[in-house]
Scaffold this active site. Structure first.
Site: not given
Ligand code: PLP
Length: 328
Positions: A306, A54
């Site tokens: 992510s 993010k």
């Molecule tokens: C926000 C987030 C997501 C999902 O991202 P989007 O853009 O809302 O689909 C996935 N994994 C993590 C760790 C996140 O913080």
């Protein structure tokens, strides 16, 4: 209306955020390669500064503001990874950041955001009341609201993770991307499909309450009931007035796959034991989909891992198998 986000926006984002955001490793996974029977690589955004991708979108959105807006500051509503990323990026760039949250948010989360240098604004007993306060601050103090996913500069920023996958693994056949509001998926899918229509892009999310999956099925943005899940960063809706991510997910993404709570738990354990990686539930869903055999013939695969921000007491219970689906 030509509001479409294009490949050039991703390149501009990459240029802007260089030096502020890590080019994260793409690590070959021996254990998953063996299981799947094709080369599997992990894109380790869990190693990104602030513990999630993010930071890419937040940094790009901040740097894209004009000087006057930057001088006034920004505001966000998030106690999770978006809030952390926004607080960190704003502090680094010397921009005022206000993060709004309700009184119900636990003190440790409030402190974590404050420690990153943001002003925490506590108001109301619910997220809805916090949003009213946001509207007031935008109106009266001229702050710019930076949303977590449905914003062109945020999507372009998240898409830079896709450009890095193409840099490091140009032979990629399939990319697995965690999915909530769809900013990450939209940006990464734009990168992949611009490079080749043949690269398969799969969104992965939890069975328990995924609004984007339900919306794609319905053909329009819909709301779903929010349920407790190990993938807590994937909670929340896509907005009934969604402007960008729904349409991009609809047109650019090949498939969405759902994983269960037990599969997410297995994936968190697998990442730790086999890859020495600490990953939060949302970050583990791509690994979960592969381990559960939910992606047929993926070929050379990049799994976007992510985020890392998991409660470490929960992580220990999971790794020691003191956790089971249904009863935490
Ligand atoms: C926000 C987030 C997501 C999902 O991202 P989007 O853009 O809302 O689909 C996935 N994994 C993590 C760790 C996140 O913080």
């Amino acid at each position: 209306m030509n509001q479409d986000i294009r490949l050039i926006d991703l390149f501009q984002a990459r240029h802007r955020i260089r030096g502020h955001v890590l080019h994260t490793p793409l690590a070959a996974s021996t254990s998953l390669t063996r299981r799947v029977g094709a080369p599997v690589h992990l894109k380790l955004e869990c190693r990104q500064t602030t513990g999630s991708f993010k930071l890419r979108g937040a940094t790009n959105a901040l740097l894209a503001l004009d000087d006057a807006a930057r001088a006034r500051g920004v505001i966000g509503v998030s106690t999770g990874n978006h809030g952390r990323a926004l607080a960190h990026a704003a502090k680094r760039l010397g921009v005022r950041a206000v993060i709004c949250m309700s009184r119900l948010v636990p003190a440790n989360k409030v402190e974590a955001i404050r420690a990153l240098g943001a002003e925490v604004h506590i108001s109301g007993a619910s997220q809805d009341e916090a949003e009213l306060e946001v509207a007031r601050l935008v109106r009266e103090e001229g702050l710019t609201l930076l949303p977590p996913f449905d914003h062109p500069d945020v999507i372009a920023g998240q898409g830079t993770a896709g450009l890095e996958i193409l840099d490091d693994l140009p032979s990629v056949d399939t990319v697995l991307v965690p999915l909530s509001g769809g900013g990450l998926l939209a940006g990464v899918a734009l990168a992949m499909k611009s490079a080749s229509r043949d690269i398969r892009v799969v969104g992965v999310t939890m069975e328990r309450g995924c609004a984007m999956h339900a919306s794609i099925q319905a053909g329009r943005p819909v709301q779903v009931e929010e349920l407790e899940t190990l993938a807590d960063s994937l909670g929340g809706g896509i907005g009934l007035d969604n402007r960008y991510t729904f349409r991009m997910a609809q047109t650019l993404v090949d498939d969405t796959v759902l994983v269960s709570e037990a599969e997410i738990a297995d994936a968190i354990r697998h990442a730790y034991r086999e890859e020495q990686v600490i990953v939060e539930g949302a970050g583990a869903v791509g690994i979960a989909a592969l381990l559960a055999g939910r992606v047929a013939n993926p070929g050379t695969t990049a799994v976007l891992v992510s985020g890392a921000n998991i409660d470490m007491a929960l992580h220990r219970r999971l790794v020691c198998e003191e956790w089971n689906a249904g009863g935490t």
